[in-house]
Design an enzyme around this catalytic site. Structure first.
Site, PDB file in Angstrom:
ATOM      1  N   LYS A 191      -1.445 -14.102  -8.377  1.00 14.00           N
ATOM      2  CA  LYS A 191      -1.492 -14.730  -7.043  1.00 14.00           C
ATOM      3  C   LYS A 191      -2.646 -14.087  -6.282  1.00 14.00           C
ATOM      4  O   LYS A 191      -2.542 -12.957  -5.806  1.00 14.00           O
ATOM      5  CB  LYS A 191      -0.161 -14.460  -6.308  1.00 14.00           C
ATOM      6  N   GLY A 244      -3.540  -4.176  -2.142  1.00  9.58           N
ATOM      7  CA  GLY A 244      -3.627  -4.753  -0.810  1.00  9.58           C
ATOM      8  C   GLY A 244      -3.319  -3.690   0.229  1.00  9.58           C
ATOM      9  O   GLY A 244      -3.424  -2.491  -0.033  1.00  9.58           O
ATOM     10  N   SER A 245      -2.893  -4.143   1.398  1.00  7.46           N
ATOM     11  CA  SER A 245      -2.677  -3.210   2.505  1.00  7.46           C
ATOM     12  C   SER A 245      -1.388  -2.413   2.304  1.00  7.46           C
ATOM     13  O   SER A 245      -0.472  -2.847   1.587  1.00  7.46           O
ATOM     14  CB  SER A 245      -2.591  -4.004   3.811  1.00  7.46           C
ATOM     15  N   THR A 246      -1.309  -1.284   2.987  1.00  6.89           N
ATOM     16  CA  THR A 246      -0.113  -0.450   2.882  1.00  6.89           C
ATOM     17  C   THR A 246       1.109  -1.196   3.446  1.00  6.89           C
ATOM     18  O   THR A 246       2.207  -1.099   2.897  1.00  6.89           O
ATOM     19  CB  THR A 246      -0.359   0.890   3.602  1.00  6.89           C
ATOM     20  N   GLY A 249       2.178  -3.579   0.909  1.00  6.03           N
ATOM     21  CA  GLY A 249       2.611  -2.765  -0.227  1.00  6.03           C
ATOM     22  C   GLY A 249       4.054  -2.295  -0.072  1.00  6.03           C
ATOM     23  O   GLY A 249       4.838  -2.306  -1.029  1.00  6.03           O
ATOM     24  N   GLU A 267      -1.756  -0.304  -5.229  1.00  2.11           N
ATOM     25  CA  GLU A 267      -3.050   0.290  -4.833  1.00  2.11           C
ATOM     26  C   GLU A 267      -3.279  -0.140  -3.394  1.00  2.11           C
ATOM     27  O   GLU A 267      -3.556  -1.307  -3.137  1.00  2.11           O
ATOM     28  CB  GLU A 267      -4.180  -0.242  -5.726  1.00  2.11           C
ATOM     29  N   CYS A 302     -11.436  -0.266  -0.054  1.00  4.31           N
ATOM     30  CA  CYS A 302     -10.275   0.618   0.120  1.00  4.31           C
ATOM     31  C   CYS A 302     -10.705   2.072   0.216  1.00  4.31           C
ATOM     32  O   CYS A 302     -10.143   2.852   0.982  1.00  4.31           O
ATOM     33  CB  CYS A 302      -9.301   0.441  -1.037  1.00  4.31           C
ATOM     34  N   GLU A 401      -6.928   2.463   9.102  1.00  2.60           N
ATOM     35  CA  GLU A 401      -7.905   1.809   8.234  1.00  2.60           C
ATOM     36  C   GLU A 401      -8.478   0.613   8.989  1.00  2.60           C
ATOM     37  O   GLU A 401      -7.741  -0.284   9.399  1.00  2.60           O
ATOM     38  CB  GLU A 401      -7.222   1.317   6.950  1.00  2.60           C
TER      39      GLU A 401
END
Ligand code: NAD
Length: 499
Positions: A191, A244-246, A249, A267, A302, A401
């Site tokens: 996806k 992707g983003s935390t 995640g 990641e 990242c 970030e």
């Protein structure tokens, strides 16, 4: 570079007619809701493609097929050398379509075509070749045990891997996920991010052309909260490989807990420090490397080295060099080979990054390079390079970030203080150190709380490098042999010999 410099990339872009439908069981199909996602070029807001947008039932269909193919063994039990051959053919096809991959990612997310040709496309081919070479190197174990027993341990594929990827390196992040998953014998449902689906679909097409069995690698573009959530909550998916983003995640672990306790590799984001000690080598060269670490790919990286920790003694001189190095990054037409910085991925992200810039000024930081949206090209989602000094570690730009070309410069008083500042973060993805003192370099590297450290360079490496973070930057590793093994599970077989 894959191509000669004389290609007319605009004409080449105009000839593209990319596949924009879902790929399920080797067939191109429409979403069962008929919904499409517009993919807009962030340089000029023109429509690149209308992408079929997978519904929950489309995802369920893709996962069911992937499971069926896994069980029938067409891929999972294929002789390893045959899998090696197909994956090498797949890598060769990616290479021969390198220009198409380059232009599609550039059109959808705005990164300079030169970065695609130098970094993303070669990195994707290398990922596929490295994992192809590992297929028949996955070993088991046979530990010494009692005389009346034989114990052997096998590594077997997990089953169905759901890969969910971000938009910042569309082809390469997909390659980093699918290469180890397929090499280990799993089926895959990918996806891609909403903004960048076209190269994921092209990967699916080339896998079939390489001789990959139908239904082993399925691609379902769609919304994260719909298609991504359905994939991550499916009872038939054995692992989610997420980049992707935390924030998103975290959801992966919730989805896993709420469904079948599937494995999760994540990641995630970062706020990586670049530490410049007072005896850093050649300051102009160091500054050039530090600038590439924060402004490359528009800062949408990242591992962007967005916290620049500079020794007080050389602070002013280093800032002068860094300011000069920033001039090398000028927003421009991403299809022009000379362009070093493209637009940000979309309007909402541009606004978000500019919000951080104005917020930093309000919090008392001083801009030595002032970023702006380039009002001369209002249709492009540009943010030019930005550098702030007088930053303290409690300011928002030192903590969050930003995912744009914004560097926060903090002063340090020596290696111990630099370490303290560097580790003062919820993230722990990567770090850089510049020094000529061997002992300081290795001591700081040892004591940094992060997954990757570069000394006197930044973001270099190859496929042997375990790519991933500590703390809220995630778990699991991309690239390297570990990434392959994370797509397998062990089975212990205990044989009673005198039964
Ligand atoms: P994102 O988290 O918004 O989206 C990533 C993927 O998750 C997309 O495919 C998206 O559609 C999907 N998604 C979104 N919401 C979802 C939900 N509720 N359920 C399931 N799936 C969902 O990230 P992004 O904006 O695409 O990418 C930028 C982020 O990725 C940054 O934080 C960056 O640091 C990180 N990143 C990390 C690495 C690494 O190796 N650590 C590499 C590249 C990018």
């Amino acid at each position: 570079m894959l191509d000669t410099n004389d290609k007319d990339w605009h004409s080449f872009a105009a000839t593209q007619t990319p596949e924009a439908r879902l790929l399920i069981d080797g067939e191109w199909c429409r979403s069962d809701t008929g919904e499409t996602l517009p993919s807009l070029n962030p340089f000029n807001q023109q429509l690149v493609a209308s992408i079929e947008c997978a519904s929950v039932s489309d995802v369920t269909r893709a996962v069911t097929v992937a499971r069926k193919r896994f069980e029938d063994g067409a891929w999972s039990r294929m002789p390893p050398r045959d899998r090696v051959r197909i994956l090498h053919r797949f890598a060769n096809l990616i290479e021969s379509c390198g220009d198409t991959f380059a232009v599609l990612d550039t059109l959808e997310m705005g990164k300079p075509i030169s970065e695609m040709l130098n970094i993303d496309v070669p990195g994707s081919i290398l990922a596929m070749r490295f994992m192809a070479e590992c297929v028949d190197k996955i070993g088991g174990d046979c530990p010494v045990t009692a005389n009346d027993a034989l114990h052997y341990i096998q590594r077997q594929p997990l089953g169905v891997i759901g890969c969910i990827t971000p938009w910042n390196y569309p082809t390469m992040m997909a390659a980093w996920k699918i290469a180890p998953a397929l090499a280990a014998g799993n089926s895959v449902v990918l996806k891609p991010a909403e903004d960048t689906s076209l190269t994921a679909l092209l990967l699916g097409k080339l896998f079939l052309e390489a001789g990959g069995p139908e239904g082993v690698f399925n691609v379902v573009p769609g919304r994260g909260a719909v298609a991504g959530a359905a994939l991550a909550q499916s009872m038939q998916v054995d692992k989610i490989a997420f980049t992707g983003s935390t924030g998103v995640g975290r959801l992966m672990y919730e989805y896993s807990a709420r469904s079948n306790l599937k494995k999760v590799s994540a990641e995630l984001g970062g706020k990586s420090p670049q530490i410049i000690l007072k005896d850093a080598p050649d300051l102009a060269k160091t500054a050039a490397s530090v600038a590439a670490g924060i402004f490359g790919n528009q800062g949408e990286v990242c591992t962007a080295g967005s916290r620049i920790l500079v020794a007080r003694e050389i602070h002013d001189e280093f800032c002068d060099h860094l300011t000069k190095a920033a001039e090398g990054f000028r927003p421009g037409d991403p299809l022009d080979l000379k362009t070093t910085m493209g637009p940000l991925v979309n309007r909402a992200h541009q606004k978000r990054v500019l919000g951080y810039v104005s917020g930093a000024v309000e919090e008392g930081a001083s801009a030595i390079v002032s970023g702006s949206s380039h009002t001369a090209s209002p249709e492009a989602c540009f943010v030019s390079p930005t550098l702030f000094t007088d930053v303290s570690s409690d300011m928002t730009i030192a903590k969050e970030e930003i995912f744009g070309p914004v560097g926060a410069i903090l002063k340090h008083e020596g290696p111990d203080h630099a370490l303290e500042l560097a580790n003062d973060s919820a993230y722990g993805l990567a770090a850089g150190i510049w020094t000529q003192t061997l002992g300081d370099a290795h001591k700081v590297a040892r004591d940094l709380n992060c997954g990757m450290v570069w000394i006197n360079g930044y973001m270099n490496g190859d496929m042997t490098q375990p790519w991933g973070g500590w703390k809220e930057s995630g778990q699991g590793r991309d690239k390297c042999m570990d990434a392959l093994l994370e797509n397998t599970q062990t089975k212990s077989v205990w044989v009673t010999l005198d039964g």
